[in-house]
Design a protein around this motif. Structure first.
Motif, short mmCIF file in Angstrom:
data_model
loop_
_atom_site.label_atom_id
_atom_site.label_comp_id
_atom_site.label_asym_id
_atom_site.label_seq_id
_atom_site.Cartn_x
_atom_site.Cartn_y
_atom_site.Cartn_z
N TYR A 14 32.87 36.48 35.29
CA TYR A 14 32.19 37.66 35.80
C TYR A 14 31.75 38.57 34.65
O TYR A 14 32.50 38.81 33.71
CB TYR A 14 33.14 38.44 36.72
CG TYR A 14 32.68 39.84 37.02
CD1 TYR A 14 31.72 40.09 37.99
CD2 TYR A 14 33.22 40.93 36.33
CE1 TYR A 14 31.30 41.38 38.27
CE2 TYR A 14 32.81 42.23 36.60
CZ TYR A 14 31.84 42.44 37.58
OH TYR A 14 31.43 43.72 37.84
N TRP A 16 29.00 41.42 35.50
CA TRP A 16 28.49 42.70 36.01
C TRP A 16 27.95 42.48 37.40
O TRP A 16 27.51 41.38 37.74
CB TRP A 16 27.36 43.17 35.09
CG TRP A 16 27.04 44.63 35.10
CD1 TRP A 16 27.83 45.65 35.56
CD2 TRP A 16 25.84 45.23 34.63
NE1 TRP A 16 27.19 46.84 35.40
CE2 TRP A 16 25.97 46.62 34.83
CE3 TRP A 16 24.67 44.75 34.06
CZ2 TRP A 16 24.98 47.53 34.49
CZ3 TRP A 16 23.67 45.64 33.71
CH2 TRP A 16 23.83 47.02 33.91
N GLN A 141 32.07 44.13 44.41
CA GLN A 141 31.83 45.49 43.94
C GLN A 141 33.07 46.37 44.16
O GLN A 141 33.46 47.16 43.29
CB GLN A 141 30.63 46.09 44.66
CG GLN A 141 29.32 45.41 44.34
CD GLN A 141 28.16 46.05 45.06
OE1 GLN A 141 28.15 47.25 45.32
NE2 GLN A 141 27.15 45.26 45.39
N GLU A 144 35.70 45.59 41.64
CA GLU A 144 35.39 46.14 40.32
C GLU A 144 35.76 47.62 40.25
O GLU A 144 36.36 48.08 39.27
CB GLU A 144 33.90 45.95 40.03
CG GLU A 144 33.39 46.61 38.76
CD GLU A 144 34.00 46.03 37.50
OE1 GLU A 144 33.84 46.66 36.43
OE2 GLU A 144 34.66 44.97 37.55
N HIS A 148 39.48 46.84 38.63
CA HIS A 148 39.04 46.58 37.24
C HIS A 148 39.78 45.36 36.66
O HIS A 148 40.17 45.36 35.50
CB HIS A 148 39.30 47.80 36.35
CG HIS A 148 38.71 49.06 36.88
ND1 HIS A 148 37.36 49.30 36.94
CD2 HIS A 148 39.31 50.17 37.40
CE1 HIS A 148 37.14 50.49 37.46
NE2 HIS A 148 38.29 51.04 37.76
N LYS A 150 39.48 41.66 35.54
CA LYS A 150 38.49 40.65 35.18
C LYS A 150 38.81 39.28 35.77
O LYS A 150 37.93 38.57 36.26
CB LYS A 150 38.40 40.56 33.65
CG LYS A 150 37.43 39.52 33.12
CD LYS A 150 35.99 39.91 33.37
CE LYS A 150 35.03 39.08 32.51
NZ LYS A 150 35.16 37.64 32.70
N ASN A 153 37.94 39.13 39.39
CA ASN A 153 36.49 39.06 39.55
C ASN A 153 35.94 37.67 39.22
O ASN A 153 34.99 37.20 39.84
CB ASN A 153 35.81 40.12 38.69
CG ASN A 153 36.07 41.53 39.18
OD1 ASN A 153 36.49 41.73 40.32
ND2 ASN A 153 35.86 42.51 38.32
#
Length: 304
Positions: A14, A16, A141, A144, A148, A150, A153
């Motif tokens: 991932y 963005w 989204q 994220e 947060h 990673k 995601n």
């Protein structure tokens, strides 16, 4: 049509994500070079975008997948709204493989378990169950903003590509793997399969209405009990259940993708009683509409 090959022995990476809404009808996508993959899923209007001088017109409920190192730009103004997601192959490597070198069902086995090693994704196409992909993109989204994390995601991105792959092959899997009760006549089988797909299309076009089995049976000139039995033989679930499931998928998408009041969402999918909608939604998901919306409410919205 071009295909992309993704090695999913490890999760994809991932980078963005977000939701974009054009500020006005004269907006044109900026010119830039992509350094990773970008998935675009249009939820409203039409996006006019080019990559290396190849022009794409991406309409509502369609997607576009662009690879690294292409020149991306808008070739005419667009009034639209879309999800976008940037990601990379494992360890950040850009992998170029000839799709002809990889079989359609490439997989490997571990302890007797079949696991797919590669996903083949067409560059662009229509989403037959768009709501499922919308929800996954909105969840990404929310993840994220909320966590947060990673690694989380990365796995979510891989799940989104899996969903895209499954939807891309949905009709082939539905129609290629079904046997219809005891009918041995191939002409009868083809007729039932065509009727089945017609019913699916009818439901898709009338999701905003209060759909009943009797209404569909009357439209196609069949007995309601016969139609329900035939549909269950092919799909594995009752026709009434399928209708409710499709409506609830759309409701979940609207709850996460819009700020519309719950009563308006209920009305937009054919429920004229908000209490009945809430009861049906809770029975289907285990959550009230408000609880579901609050679970994935942290959208990342961009206007530039």
């Amino acid at each position: 049509m071009q295909e992309f090959i993704f090695d999913i022995e490890k999760p994809l990476l991932y980078n963005w994500t977000g939701t974009f809404e054009s500020p006005n009808g004269s907006w044109t996508h900026l010119r830039r070079t992509l350094y990773d993959y970008e998935l675009i899923v249009v939820t409203k209007g039409t996006l006019y975008i080019a990559a290396n001088n190849i022009e794409f017109t991406i309409k509502k409920d369609h997607y576009l997948l662009l690879p690294p190192l292409v020149q991306q730009y808008g070739f005419r103004p667009s009034s639209c709204r879309f999800y976008w997601m940037h990601f990379a192959q494992n360890e950040g490597d850009i992998i170029f493989l000839d799709p002809k070198e990889i079989l359609e069902d490439t997989y490997f086995c571990t302890n007797g378990q079949v696991r797919y090693h590669y996903l083949r994704i067409l560059q662009t196409g229509y989403l037959p169950i768009k709501e499922r992909l919308f929800i996954l993109l909105k969840q990404l989204q929310d993840n994220e903003r909320r966590y947060h994390n990673k690694t989380y995601n990365d796995f979510q991105v891989t799940s989104i590509l899996w969903e895209l792959y499954c939807q891309q092959n949905l009709k082939k899997k539905e129609m290629g793997n079904k046997t219809i009760s005891s009918d041995n006549d191939p002409v009868i089988k083809r007729g039932k399969e065509q009727l089945y797909t017609d019913i699916i299309d009818y439901i898709s076009w009338h999701l905003a209405e209060s759909i009943h089995v009797e209404q569909i049976a009357d439209y196609y000139g069949y007995n309601p009990r016969y139609l329900s039995t035939m549909f269950r033989e092919i799909s594995g679930i009752p026709l009434k259940t399928y209708i409710i499931n499709r409506k609830m998928e759309l409701a979940k998408s609207l709850l996460t993708d819009t700020n519309d009041p719950i009563s308006q969402i209920a009305y937009s999918i054919g429920f004229h009683d908000n209490h009945n909608f809430s009861s049906c939604f809770r029975k289907n998901t285990g959550l009230t509409p408000t609880q579901y919306r609050d679970s994935f409410g942290k959208r990342l919205l961009f206007h530039q």
